[in-house]
Design a protein around this motif. Structure first.
Motif, PDB file in Angstrom:
ATOM      1  N   LEU A 159      -2.721   7.571  -4.213  1.00  0.00           N
ATOM      2  CA  LEU A 159      -2.975   6.379  -3.415  1.00  0.00           C
ATOM      3  C   LEU A 159      -2.838   5.147  -4.302  1.00  0.00           C
ATOM      4  O   LEU A 159      -3.262   5.168  -5.465  1.00  0.00           O
ATOM      5  CB  LEU A 159      -4.385   6.413  -2.812  1.00  0.00           C
ATOM      6  N   GLY A 160      -2.264   4.080  -3.787  1.00  0.00           N
ATOM      7  CA  GLY A 160      -2.119   2.872  -4.592  1.00  0.00           C
ATOM      8  C   GLY A 160      -1.968   1.629  -3.733  1.00  0.00           C
ATOM      9  O   GLY A 160      -1.541   1.699  -2.578  1.00  0.00           O
ATOM     10  N   ALA A 161      -2.328   0.493  -4.295  1.00  0.00           N
ATOM     11  CA  ALA A 161      -2.171  -0.790  -3.612  1.00  0.00           C
ATOM     12  C   ALA A 161      -1.920  -1.875  -4.645  1.00  0.00           C
ATOM     13  O   ALA A 161      -2.522  -1.879  -5.723  1.00  0.00           O
ATOM     14  CB  ALA A 161      -3.418  -1.133  -2.793  1.00  0.00           C
ATOM     15  N   VAL A 162      -0.995  -2.792  -4.322  1.00  0.00           N
ATOM     16  CA  VAL A 162      -0.661  -3.920  -5.185  1.00  0.00           C
ATOM     17  C   VAL A 162      -0.569  -5.159  -4.310  1.00  0.00           C
ATOM     18  O   VAL A 162      -0.054  -5.105  -3.192  1.00  0.00           O
ATOM     19  CB  VAL A 162       0.681  -3.686  -5.922  1.00  0.00           C
ATOM     20  N   GLY A 163      -1.088  -6.288  -4.805  1.00  0.00           N
ATOM     21  CA  GLY A 163      -1.007  -7.522  -4.036  1.00  0.00           C
ATOM     22  C   GLY A 163      -1.307  -8.741  -4.888  1.00  0.00           C
ATOM     23  O   GLY A 163      -1.782  -8.627  -6.022  1.00  0.00           O
ATOM     24  N   VAL A 211       0.854  -1.189   0.000  1.00  0.00           N
ATOM     25  CA  VAL A 211       0.000   0.000   0.000  1.00  0.00           C
ATOM     26  C   VAL A 211       0.885   1.232   0.000  1.00  0.00           C
ATOM     27  O   VAL A 211       1.857   1.311   0.764  1.00  0.00           O
ATOM     28  CB  VAL A 211      -0.930   0.016   1.231  1.00  0.00           C
ATOM     29  N   ASP A 212       0.584   2.181  -0.859  1.00  0.00           N
ATOM     30  CA  ASP A 212       1.365   3.415  -0.964  1.00  0.00           C
ATOM     31  C   ASP A 212       0.435   4.609  -0.794  1.00  0.00           C
ATOM     32  O   ASP A 212      -0.584   4.718  -1.483  1.00  0.00           O
ATOM     33  CB  ASP A 212       2.074   3.488  -2.322  1.00  0.00           C
ATOM     34  N   ILE A 213       0.776   5.469   0.141  1.00  0.00           N
ATOM     35  CA  ILE A 213       0.035   6.711   0.362  1.00  0.00           C
ATOM     36  C   ILE A 213       1.040   7.845   0.280  1.00  0.00           C
ATOM     37  O   ILE A 213       1.997   7.890   1.060  1.00  0.00           O
ATOM     38  CB  ILE A 213      -0.671   6.721   1.731  1.00  0.00           C
ATOM     39  N   GLY A 226      -3.796  -4.721  -8.824  1.00  0.00           N
ATOM     40  CA  GLY A 226      -3.422  -3.388  -8.392  1.00  0.00           C
ATOM     41  C   GLY A 226      -4.546  -2.389  -8.578  1.00  0.00           C
ATOM     42  O   GLY A 226      -5.463  -2.602  -9.379  1.00  0.00           O
ATOM     43  N   THR A 284      -1.045 -10.706 -10.399  1.00  0.00           N
ATOM     44  CA  THR A 284      -0.905  -9.591  -9.460  1.00  0.00           C
ATOM     45  C   THR A 284      -2.030  -8.591  -9.721  1.00  0.00           C
ATOM     46  O   THR A 284      -2.346  -8.283 -10.873  1.00  0.00           O
ATOM     47  CB  THR A 284       0.451  -8.894  -9.635  1.00  0.00           C
ATOM     48  N   GLY A 298      -5.241   2.192  -8.125  1.00  0.00           N
ATOM     49  CA  GLY A 298      -4.635   3.480  -7.813  1.00  0.00           C
ATOM     50  C   GLY A 298      -5.604   4.634  -7.987  1.00  0.00           C
ATOM     51  O   GLY A 298      -6.611   4.536  -8.694  1.00  0.00           O
TER      52      GLY A 298
END
Length: 286
Positions: free
Chosen positions: A38-42, A1-3, A56, A54, A58
């Motif tokens: 904002l972003g999330a990858v998993g 998670v990226d904020i 993602g 994968t 954003g």
């Protein structure tokens, strides 16, 4: 998670030129705009083995912005906003250790607003809308130390609708307003090379089809005689970027540079869309 996010601080100056070549007083303003991201990858795991898929998502501002100028009483667009905020969701599949592909769905929230003084009438308008686009990508790893990335983003069209007021003979009148945003398609090619265990180098070229923007049109559905069309005739741009990283045992340092050509030709340039060839440098560490 990226904020995260950026704070854009952009000083601008503009000297109007009359038809006879006479220069008017220089006008200045500074854009101060927070730009969050904002972003999330998993991905899923099965018995401690990672999935080949994968996922993602954003949220970020991909195009456009806002700028305001001090009112001078002269005919002008005093402030404008023409921007899009995207919510993207996608997935990638690792076909093999050497090749992966991905795709995403893009939803764009278009924001449009303007305040004008006698251009050609006093007006305060705002509108918004949603558009849909897509993006595709691929990653090729021909050797253990080289990676090649390809990406394509389709054009994004957003039809915005809203309302506001225009003033005739000192009498404000409510009006419905529409504006079609034209955001360009893009293509990118990037190459990464691990030149040594501690050294990584990268080179990237981007193409953006700004030539799709021929006109900026503001329409009034209930009163078409008020429609306004601003000729733009923008042109495609190219951006070239290069950078490198050196990794020490406990930290890494990075640096890079870019050159970005101008989209707005001199014959249609205005203070809302000041543009020229741009150069930039960057440095960082972790």
């Amino acid at each position: 998670v990226d904020i995260g996010g950026e704070l854009v601080v952009g000083p601008r100056s503009y000297t109007p030129l009359a038809d006879d070549g006479t220069k008017g007083p220089t006008q200045k303003t500074t854009i101060v705009a927070p730009v969050p991201a904002l972003g999330a990858v998993g991905r899923f795991y099965n018995d401690d083995e990672p999935s080949r898929v994968t996922f993602g998502a954003g949220l970020y501002n991909t195009f456009g912005g806002t700028v305001s100028w001090k009112k001078t009483g002269q005919s002008a667009l005093d402030s404008t906003e023409d921007a899009v905020i995207e919510v993207d969701a996608g997935a990638s599949v690792r076909i093999s250790d050497r090749f992966a592909i991905g795709a995403s769905l893009r939803l764009g929230l278009g924001l449009f607003a303007l305040d004008a003084t006698m251009d050609p009438f006093d007006a305060s308008l705002s509108a918004n809308g949603v558009g849909v686009a897509t993006a595709l990508g691929a990653l090729v790893k021909p050797t253990d130390n080289v990676r090649i990335g390809l990406a394509w983003r389709s054009p994004l069209r957003v039809s915005t609708d809203g309302s506001g007021t225009i003033t005739f003979a000192s009498t404000p009148q409510g009006q419905q307003v529409s504006h079609d945003q034209v955001w360009p398609q893009q293509a990118s090619l990037g190459i990464g090379w691990r030149a040594a265990p501690a050294v990584r180098l990268a080179l990237q070229a981007d193409w953006t089809q700004w030539s799709q923007l021929k006109d900026l049109t503001v329409t009034f559905p209930s009163n078409p005689t008020l429609n306004q069309d601003f000729r733009e005739d923008w042109k495609d741009t190219w951006t070239v970027r290069a950078g490198g990283e050196y990794a020490f045992p406990t930290f890494a340092v990075r640096a890079g540079a870019y050159v970005d050509t101008n989209a707005v030709p001199d014959r249609t340039i205005e203070r809302q869309y000041l543009d020229q060839t741009k150069f930039g440098v960057a440095a960082g560490a972790s």
